[in-house]
Design a protein around this motif. Structure first.
Motif, PDB file in Angstrom:
ATOM      1  N   UNK A  21     -15.709 -25.098  -7.897  1.00 40.73           N
ATOM      2  CA  UNK A  21     -15.020 -23.881  -7.471  1.00 40.73           C
ATOM      3  C   UNK A  21     -13.831 -23.580  -8.388  1.00 40.73           C
ATOM      4  N   UNK A  22     -13.016 -24.614  -8.635  1.00 43.06           N
ATOM      5  CA  UNK A  22     -11.820 -24.432  -9.467  1.00 43.06           C
ATOM      6  C   UNK A  22     -12.155 -23.989 -10.884  1.00 43.06           C
ATOM      7  N   UNK A  23     -13.147 -24.631 -11.461  1.00 39.60           N
ATOM      8  CA  UNK A  23     -13.433 -24.379 -12.881  1.00 39.60           C
ATOM      9  C   UNK A  23     -14.013 -22.975 -13.096  1.00 39.60           C
TER      10      UNK A  23
ATOM     11  N   UNK B 246      -8.676 -31.900  -9.409  1.00 45.40           N
ATOM     12  CA  UNK B 246      -9.861 -31.721 -10.248  1.00 45.40           C
ATOM     13  C   UNK B 246     -10.056 -30.252 -10.594  1.00 45.40           C
ATOM     14  N   UNK B 247     -10.327 -29.997 -11.849  1.00 48.66           N
ATOM     15  CA  UNK B 247     -10.534 -28.628 -12.290  1.00 48.66           C
ATOM     16  C   UNK B 247      -9.230 -27.920 -12.609  1.00 48.66           C
ATOM     17  N   UNK B 248      -8.101 -28.515 -12.221  1.00 46.08           N
ATOM     18  CA  UNK B 248      -6.801 -27.902 -12.482  1.00 46.08           C
ATOM     19  C   UNK B 248      -6.117 -28.629 -13.639  1.00 46.08           C
TER      20      UNK B 248
ATOM     21  N   UNK C  19     -14.227 -29.067  -7.494  1.00 47.07           N
ATOM     22  CA  UNK C  19     -14.074 -28.976  -8.941  1.00 47.07           C
ATOM     23  C   UNK C  19     -14.870 -27.776  -9.482  1.00 47.07           C
TER      24      UNK C  19
ATOM     25  N   UNK D 135      -8.275 -36.076  -6.345  1.00 42.47           N
ATOM     26  CA  UNK D 135      -9.352 -35.140  -6.014  1.00 42.47           C
ATOM     27  C   UNK D 135      -8.848 -33.704  -5.871  1.00 42.47           C
TER      28      UNK D 135
END
Lengths: 101, 421
Positions: free
Chosen positions: A61-63, B354-356, A59, B351
């Motif tokens: 890394x993605x953000x 996440x972040x997407x 998470x 999971x």
């Protein structure tokens, strides 16, 4: 290019799904190193062997990549020094002490 | 700041393996409660009765052990940071075990001793040996041992002892050959199963999961180590002396050792809860906390039974067994499932996102409110059943078993909701 303070602010978007508090207020982020090529986030988790391991680091890394797509994001997970509840922000401590979940 | 680890690869086995065991266990829990309700008139008197033996094995093989298998396939890789030796063996084991368990329960129900009971017991043994082999081969790969690993290692040993003792008992029912009294050997089989296999798993996992869920820090695990030493010496001692008539006096040394060990475990649990940062308990943790309180009562009763001629108080074994299976194990399993299953489903489904995109929090995976009702109903059903068993009140038994069935249905409804999320 975003600075360290802004990265810290972005990282507040990463919430531990079990605890419901972001990783910055939990005190999991230890260090941010920002260079021309990469952002390196040194962080920990509340417990070694935590099953959330991959989710939370992924998470992060993605953000960061969303805000700085041209730079490499490196998540450096460490267990030393160990996380303790003292690292939490006062707000996080209060929330955990009072909240009903 | 030392860099001791980079992002590790996922150790977890495929979800389909773990979920298979969990689904079978949840179905068994509902069936267990349904059979108790439908056969309430048989749940009186002496415990050596075909229906009671059948129901006990639905509880131990279908509900408790099935869920432990699933949970360990998931937890051992995570807790000991190692990949499971063989996912294929975990899959094969499931089918052999399921056939064996259904066969054995059927044979107990209709008291069909002999060939089919023996074949079922052999299948169960085979499945348990496959499980043990798989876990031991996984243990060999472990680099960082911890107290949880120690407890789990002991649990595997007792699983094998329980399985072999169970097989011998099954054969003995058809063609008696065991020199010790069958009921005494049954007592040994049951205690090795409950204290050795199930409790060792429960205790070991407790030291890892409860601090993780409650954010407990800053305590030492010295009581956990002493609990391990006391319980194991006590249990190994009892397993040995039962085979030698002249050493029976040692029973009064080894039995209290087990009780002391359980008390030390409970002190450790208390310390963990006391040092928690998350003060308020969610439903999963509330079930678990009450389960530990039930263990206090069960240990007191168990210690008492050890020193009296319990065979003459015919309801006492049933009350004791009910407290172990429902008061301690079932409450704890239900509580821990409310923590583990949402995480597993979340992990496998969300999971990667996440972040997407926006993903749910774990507490949004099921209705906490319905789970709370399930908790209160289970507590009422538990004490209602114990009261009704003590006073042999038929109406009380029907009402309490109905409530326990309702509670199990609420639990399975919530689990289904999570699985379908």
């Amino acid at each position: 290019m975003v600075n360290k303070a802004e990265i810290l602010e972005i990282l507040k978007g990463v919430i531990d799904p079990e605890i419901g508090i972001n990783i910055v207020d939990l005190g999991l982020v230890y260090e941010i190193e920002s260079t021309e090529e990469s952002n390196k986030i040194t962080m920990t988790l509340t417990t070694p062997g935590c099953p959330m391991h991959n989710s939370i680091t992924g998470w992060v890394e993605n953000i960061i990549t969303q805000f700085e797509p041209d730079k490499k994001t490196i998540v450096n997970l460490v267990w030393e020094p160990r996380w303790t509840p003292d690292r939490m922000s006062p707000e996080a401590k209060q929330e955990l002490a009072q909240r009903n979940y | 700041m030392n860099q001791t680890s980079t992002i590790a690869s996922s150790y977890s086995p495929p979800f389909r393996i773990v979920s298979k065991y969990f689904i079978a266990a949840i179905i068994s829990f509902v069936l267990l409660n349904l059979s108790l309700l439908l056969n309430h008139s048989d749940i009186v008197g002496h415990h050596f009765n075909p229906k009671i033996l059948g129901i006990t094995h639905i509880a131990t093989l279908g509900w408790i052990t099935m869920i432990i298998f699933g949970a360990l396939f998931q937890l051992i890789p995570v807790v000991l940071e190692v990949k499971l030796f063989s996912e294929k063996l975990a899959e094969v084991q499931f089918w052999i075990y399921t056939v064996g368990a259904i066969g054995l329960i059927y044979c107990f129900w209709y008291f069909n001793t002999g060939k089919y009971m023996n074949i079922s017991a052999i299948l169960l043994n085979l499945a348990m040996f496959i499980f043990s082999f798989n876990i031991i081969m996984t243990f060999i790969r472990v680099k960082k041992w911890n107290i949880t690993g120690l407890y789990l290692g002991a649990a595997i040993f007792y699983l094998i002892v329980t399985a072999v003792a169970g097989l011998l008992l099954a054969i003995n029912l058809g063609s008696p050959f065991i020199k010790i009294d069958h009921l005494q050997y049954l007592n040994l089989h049951a205690h090795t199963a409950f204290i050795g296999w199930v409790s060792m798993v429960v205790m070991g996992v407790t030291f890892k999961l409860i601090p993780m869920f409650t954010l407990s820090h800053g305590y030492k695990l010295k009581f956990a180590i002493w609990a391990f030493i006391f319980i194991n010496i006590g249990l190994l001692g009892i397993n040995t002396i039962f085979h030698y008539q002249e050493t029976n006096f040692l029973y009064y040394i080894f039995t209290p050792m087990i009780s002391v060990g359980i008390c030390l475990f409970l002190i450790q649990v208390y310390i963990i809860f006391k040092n928690r940062v998350r003060k308020k308990l969610d439903t999963g943790l509330r079930f678990s906390a009450y389960a530990y309180l039930m263990l206090v009562l069960t240990t007191i009763l168990g210690t008492f039974i050890a020193f009296i001629d319990y065979q003459n108080i015919i309801n006492l074994t049933l009350i004791y067994g009910y407290m172990i299976i429902f008061g301690f194990f079932s409450m704890l399993i239900v509580g821990q499932m409310y923590k583990i299953v949402p995480f597993l489903v979340w992990y496998h489904k969300y999971s990667g996102k996440v972040g997407i995109e926006k993903v749910p929090m774990l507490k949004e995976m099921f209705s906490e409110k319905i789970a709370q009702y399930g908790f209160y109903i289970m507590i009422i059903a538990l004490f209602g059943s114990l009261f009704s068993l003590t006073f042999r009140n038929e109406f009380g038994l029907i009402a309490s078993f109905s409530l326990m069935l309702l509670s199990s249905l609420i639990f399975s409804f919530n689990m289904t909701t999570i699985f379908r999320k």
